[in-house]
Design a protein around this motif. Sequence first.
Motif, PDB file in Angstrom:
ATOM      1  N   VAL A   1       0.879  -1.233  -0.118  1.00 52.45           N
ATOM      2  CA  VAL A   1      -0.052   0.184   0.049  1.00 52.45           C
ATOM      3  C   VAL A   1       0.988   1.324   0.070  1.00 52.45           C
ATOM      4  O   VAL A   1       1.648   1.299   0.754  1.00 52.45           O
ATOM      5  N   LEU A   2       0.617   1.981  -0.924  1.00 53.21           N
ATOM      6  CA  LEU A   2       1.319   3.393  -1.036  1.00 53.21           C
ATOM      7  C   LEU A   2       0.486   4.687  -0.783  1.00 53.21           C
ATOM      8  O   LEU A   2      -0.557   4.695  -1.524  1.00 53.21           O
TER       9      LEU A   2
ATOM     10  N   CYS B   1       4.728   6.681  -0.367  1.00 57.46           N
ATOM     11  CA  CYS B   1       5.454   6.192   0.873  1.00 57.46           C
ATOM     12  C   CYS B   1       4.757   4.919   1.181  1.00 57.46           C
ATOM     13  O   CYS B   1       3.496   4.746   0.995  1.00 57.46           O
ATOM     14  N   ALA B   2       5.598   3.649   1.643  1.00 57.39           N
ATOM     15  CA  ALA B   2       5.036   2.467   1.715  1.00 57.39           C
ATOM     16  C   ALA B   2       4.245   2.635   3.184  1.00 57.39           C
ATOM     17  O   ALA B   2       4.914   3.082   4.375  1.00 57.39           O
TER      18      ALA B   2
ATOM     19  N   ASP C   1       4.434   1.046   9.677  1.00 57.09           N
ATOM     20  CA  ASP C   1       5.425   2.087   9.585  1.00 57.09           C
ATOM     21  C   ASP C   1       6.469   1.870   8.877  1.00 57.09           C
ATOM     22  O   ASP C   1       7.097   2.878   8.010  1.00 57.09           O
ATOM     23  N   ALA C   2       6.718   0.620   8.369  1.00 60.89           N
ATOM     24  CA  ALA C   2       7.911   0.075   7.387  1.00 60.89           C
ATOM     25  C   ALA C   2       7.340  -1.285   6.950  1.00 60.89           C
ATOM     26  O   ALA C   2       6.689  -1.903   7.737  1.00 60.89           O
ATOM     27  N   VAL C   3       7.661  -1.698   5.686  1.00 59.53           N
ATOM     28  CA  VAL C   3       7.573  -2.936   5.031  1.00 59.53           C
ATOM     29  C   VAL C   3       8.791  -3.599   4.558  1.00 59.53           C
ATOM     30  O   VAL C   3       9.444  -2.714   3.755  1.00 59.53           O
TER      31      VAL C   3
ATOM     32  N   ARG D   1      17.703  -0.978   0.580  1.00 60.84           N
ATOM     33  CA  ARG D   1      17.001   0.290   0.800  1.00 60.84           C
ATOM     34  C   ARG D   1      16.346   0.427  -0.591  1.00 60.84           C
ATOM     35  O   ARG D   1      17.224   0.795  -1.502  1.00 60.84           O
ATOM     36  N   THR D   2      15.102   0.865  -0.601  1.00 62.14           N
ATOM     37  CA  THR D   2      14.539   1.314  -2.101  1.00 62.14           C
ATOM     38  C   THR D   2      14.256   2.743  -1.821  1.00 62.14           C
ATOM     39  O   THR D   2      14.455   3.445  -0.978  1.00 62.14           O
ATOM     40  N   SER D   3      14.125   3.304  -3.158  1.00 63.32           N
ATOM     41  CA  SER D   3      13.814   4.691  -3.092  1.00 63.32           C
ATOM     42  C   SER D   3      12.389   5.406  -2.563  1.00 63.32           C
ATOM     43  O   SER D   3      11.985   6.219  -2.272  1.00 63.32           O
ATOM     44  N   ILE D   4      11.425   4.303  -2.150  1.00 64.39           N
ATOM     45  CA  ILE D   4      10.273   4.340  -1.599  1.00 64.39           C
ATOM     46  C   ILE D   4      10.371   4.547  -0.106  1.00 64.39           C
ATOM     47  O   ILE D   4      10.935   3.672   0.363  1.00 64.39           O
TER      48      ILE D   4
END
Length: 476
Positions: free
Chosen positions: A261-262, A266-267, A281-283, A427-430
Amino acid sequence: MAYHRRSARPTNEASHVVVVGGGLAGLATSVWLAERGYRITLVEKRGRLGGRTISFEVAGVRRLVDNGPHLFAGCYDALLRYTGTIGTRDRLLWDAPPFAVRTGPDRLLTMRSPKWLPRRTHRVLGLAWLAWPPIPLRDRPAALRTWLALAAAARKPRPELDSVTVDRWLHSIGAPRSLRALVLDQFVIGLLNEKPERVSAYTFAQALHFLTGRALAGNLRAGDAVWPRVSLHELFVAPAEQFLRDRYAEILTGTGISDVVLESDCATGVQLSDGRTIAADAVVLAVPPWSLTTLIDHGNLGRFDEFAPARKIEAAPISSVYVWLDRPLRMRRLAENLRDTTIEWVFDTGGMHGDTADGHCYALAVSASYDVLHLKNAEFISRAVQSLHQHYPDSIDAQVLRTHVIHQPRATFSAQPGFEDLRLPQRTSIPGLFLAGDWTRTELPSTMEAAAESASRAVEAVVQCLGIRPPSFRSM
Ligand SMILES: Cc1cc2nc3c(=O)[nH]c(=O)nc-3n(C[C@H](O)[C@H](O)[C@H](O)COP(=O)(O)OP(=O)(O)OC[C@H]3O[C@@H](n4cnc5c(N)ncnc54)[C@H](O)[C@@H]3O)c2cc1C
């Protein structure tokens, strides 16, 4: 869908991380984040945790049987740390380096050195043997040049090597056929689970760099074999599950995620295949590249070009047949590497587990098993038993009590030339979205260590992003 929950849960102050994928990478990520006080939800689409390190029940056998024999080395620091965290280090059996090549019934080439020599000397003699195996005299100068070229490549892997296969590279440096047939080709296949004519020379050089680097950094046991004394489930999975439950993690099995879900790119959570949404808060996506591809094709991640390289990553197979005999094979080592047969490796599983109650159990394995993957079970078993007869005379009169075949078409990634550009960072850009898994960016081949190391890096990235919240659990 199985839905496990403790009668206690953390307070809402702790950041909530959803980890997707219950293989080693997902388990290690969850365990290490839970250890630091994060609230964890682990989502695994299969009915149980374990991923590619999974164990099964087999009819007539009391012990669980693994999906294939797994070896790890004394330099697998991240994996050893994981076993330390979940408290299973005492379930490991440390053995000499796995240099044991069987070329016939009475011929086992292995490092041999007098027991009175100090341990350090054993390792040096082992390496000397590896560098100076019994090949024709005329090939020895070329063998020496080959080892020097390998040492140079290991010292500083050159990225240009990612454009050639190991086979072409070995050819270009003049590696003699005899050396390749006796030692090198099987070494490559064992290390990378891929054929020399398919695998990237850069990935090979990096693997050598990693192994020698950890040995030179002072780990004298870097090259030692480390065997599980118990099933992979008892070594890696069940204790992790308990560790997580003790820290009030939520573990969902039997349902995958269908999307991330974005919100404003942001995830902010995941969408489960059953339609529910879990906010986070993070995936951390700890799934293999072929599963990520499904998410890219059918979900929000398809909008981001950075994930596209995962589509190009191919898989390599491993095939194993477990054989229970009424008598031992009298192997000299716990694992022996065979030449000139269908079967490449014989693992004395009963010897590792110290248990022969159901018969003497041997795992016979073929790495990069393209040639046997499509054989009918009866044909594969017959060839496997024939391999035993060829190398172990005691097996000829032995009664085969039972057999169990396991083909894993997607056992590892296939690191073909160009592979290094396909590995994605943790680490992704999202914002809020991270990756883990053996295929994500580390210097390692497709191994349990790569899975654990990627988890370690993903955990650091999550902590940097969310900050450390102190453990804040309370009982209900
Ligand atoms: C037969 C065999 C022998 C091997 N031998 C060795 C060895 O000797 N030494 C060694 O170091 N390594 C070995 N390996 C490789 C090692 O097992 C793997 O590199 C490692 O286990 C990979 O872990 P992972 O967590 O990255 O991936 P996986 O274990 O594949 O975990 C990924 C998980 O994600 C889940 N998943 C996928 N999609 C979704 C979704 N949409 N939602 C939720 N969950 C999802 C999957 O079901 C899976 O459980 C071997 C592998 C096999 C199969």
